[in-house]
Design a protein around this motif. Structure first.
Motif, PDB file in Angstrom:
ATOM      1  N   SER A 155       0.836  -1.207   0.000  1.00  0.00           N
ATOM      2  CA  SER A 155       0.000   0.000   0.000  1.00  0.00           C
ATOM      3  C   SER A 155       0.870   1.256   0.000  1.00  0.00           C
ATOM      4  O   SER A 155       0.517   2.253  -0.623  1.00  0.00           O
ATOM      5  CB  SER A 155      -0.950   0.000   1.199  1.00  0.00           C
ATOM      6  OG  SER A 155      -0.220   0.012   2.408  1.00  0.00           O
ATOM      7  N   ASP A 156       2.049   1.201   0.668  1.00  0.00           N
ATOM      8  CA  ASP A 156       2.963   2.345   0.641  1.00  0.00           C
ATOM      9  C   ASP A 156       3.450   2.596  -0.778  1.00  0.00           C
ATOM     10  O   ASP A 156       3.522   3.741  -1.232  1.00  0.00           O
ATOM     11  CB  ASP A 156       4.168   2.099   1.549  1.00  0.00           C
ATOM     12  CG  ASP A 156       3.809   2.092   3.028  1.00  0.00           C
ATOM     13  OD1 ASP A 156       2.757   2.661   3.381  1.00  0.00           O
ATOM     14  OD2 ASP A 156       4.594   1.524   3.812  1.00  0.00           O
ATOM     15  N   LEU A 157       3.805   1.526  -1.470  1.00  0.00           N
ATOM     16  CA  LEU A 157       4.302   1.668  -2.839  1.00  0.00           C
ATOM     17  C   LEU A 157       3.215   2.181  -3.780  1.00  0.00           C
ATOM     18  O   LEU A 157       3.485   2.962  -4.680  1.00  0.00           O
ATOM     19  CB  LEU A 157       4.856   0.332  -3.348  1.00  0.00           C
ATOM     20  CG  LEU A 157       6.112  -0.176  -2.639  1.00  0.00           C
ATOM     21  CD1 LEU A 157       6.463  -1.571  -3.141  1.00  0.00           C
ATOM     22  CD2 LEU A 157       7.272   0.772  -2.837  1.00  0.00           C
ATOM     23  N   LYS A 158       1.997   1.740  -3.572  1.00  0.00           N
ATOM     24  CA  LYS A 158       0.889   2.169  -4.433  1.00  0.00           C
ATOM     25  C   LYS A 158       0.599   3.650  -4.272  1.00  0.00           C
ATOM     26  O   LYS A 158       0.143   4.301  -5.204  1.00  0.00           O
ATOM     27  CB  LYS A 158      -0.373   1.357  -4.140  1.00  0.00           C
ATOM     28  CG  LYS A 158      -0.283  -0.070  -4.633  1.00  0.00           C
ATOM     29  CD  LYS A 158      -1.551  -0.838  -4.329  1.00  0.00           C
ATOM     30  CE  LYS A 158      -1.435  -2.273  -4.808  1.00  0.00           C
ATOM     31  NZ  LYS A 158      -2.636  -3.036  -4.514  1.00  0.00           N
ATOM     32  N   GLU A 159       0.871   4.182  -3.086  1.00  0.00           N
ATOM     33  CA  GLU A 159       0.586   5.591  -2.818  1.00  0.00           C
ATOM     34  C   GLU A 159       1.702   6.510  -3.304  1.00  0.00           C
ATOM     35  O   GLU A 159       1.514   7.714  -3.390  1.00  0.00           O
ATOM     36  CB  GLU A 159       0.360   5.800  -1.315  1.00  0.00           C
ATOM     37  CG  GLU A 159      -0.894   5.123  -0.814  1.00  0.00           C
ATOM     38  CD  GLU A 159      -1.040   5.196   0.697  1.00  0.00           C
ATOM     39  OE1 GLU A 159      -0.227   5.894   1.348  1.00  0.00           O
ATOM     40  OE2 GLU A 159      -1.953   4.554   1.223  1.00  0.00           O
ATOM     41  N   MET A 160       2.872   5.960  -3.653  1.00  0.00           N
ATOM     42  CA  MET A 160       4.006   6.789  -4.077  1.00  0.00           C
ATOM     43  C   MET A 160       3.829   7.242  -5.519  1.00  0.00           C
ATOM     44  O   MET A 160       3.260   6.533  -6.353  1.00  0.00           O
ATOM     45  CB  MET A 160       5.311   5.999  -3.938  1.00  0.00           C
ATOM     46  CG  MET A 160       5.658   5.657  -2.508  1.00  0.00           C
ATOM     47  SD  MET A 160       7.131   4.628  -2.379  1.00  0.00           S
ATOM     48  CE  MET A 160       8.404   5.854  -2.557  1.00  0.00           C
ATOM     49  N   SER A 161       4.356   8.433  -5.816  1.00  0.00           N
ATOM     50  CA  SER A 161       4.314   8.951  -7.182  1.00  0.00           C
ATOM     51  C   SER A 161       5.373   8.234  -8.023  1.00  0.00           C
ATOM     52  O   SER A 161       6.257   7.561  -7.496  1.00  0.00           O
ATOM     53  CB  SER A 161       4.571  10.454  -7.191  1.00  0.00           C
ATOM     54  OG  SER A 161       5.929  10.713  -6.848  1.00  0.00           O
TER      55      SER A 161
END
Length: 113
Positions: free
Chosen positions: A5-11
């Motif tokens: 989920s952290d990676l999905k939220e990154m630009s």
């Protein structure tokens, strides 16, 4: 540690920066592992009274470039009686002119050069 989920939220830029940092960290880890391996190998060689250079295989210089094989073409053995420029070595597939000459009754020996 990152979660999915952290990676999905990154630009995209943040992900590219992270990827670059990971590549640098991997290279640093590889270099560190190589240094440690070299130290361990040197220590092991010293236990037997050798230096690492004495027991390691020398790296061959750049492999010699292979020269292309020069094929000597076979000499023609047969010539077309109708057109002397058409020849055949007697190797490989029979040319159409040779086959038709044999079918029409010409002996192969009569076409020998």
């Amino acid at each position: 540690m990152f979660t999915k989920s952290d990676l999905k939220e990154m630009s995209r830029k943040e992900l590219e920066r992270l990827l670059s940092d990971v590549k640098k960290a991997l290279q640093a880890a590889r270099n560190r592992d190589q240094r440690e391996a070299r130290k361990a190998a040197t220590k092991a060689a010293a236990e037997f009274g050798f230096s690492l250079g004495e027991i390691s295989e020398t790296k061959p210089s750049a492999p010699a470039k292979k020269k292309p094989k020069v094929k000597n073409p076979s000499k023609p053995m047969y010539a077309n009686p109708d057109d002397k420029k058409q020849t055949w070595t007697g190797k490989g597939r029979q040319p159409n002119w040779f086959r038709s000459q044999v079918e029409s009754g010409t002996a192969p020996d009569a076409m020998r050069i």
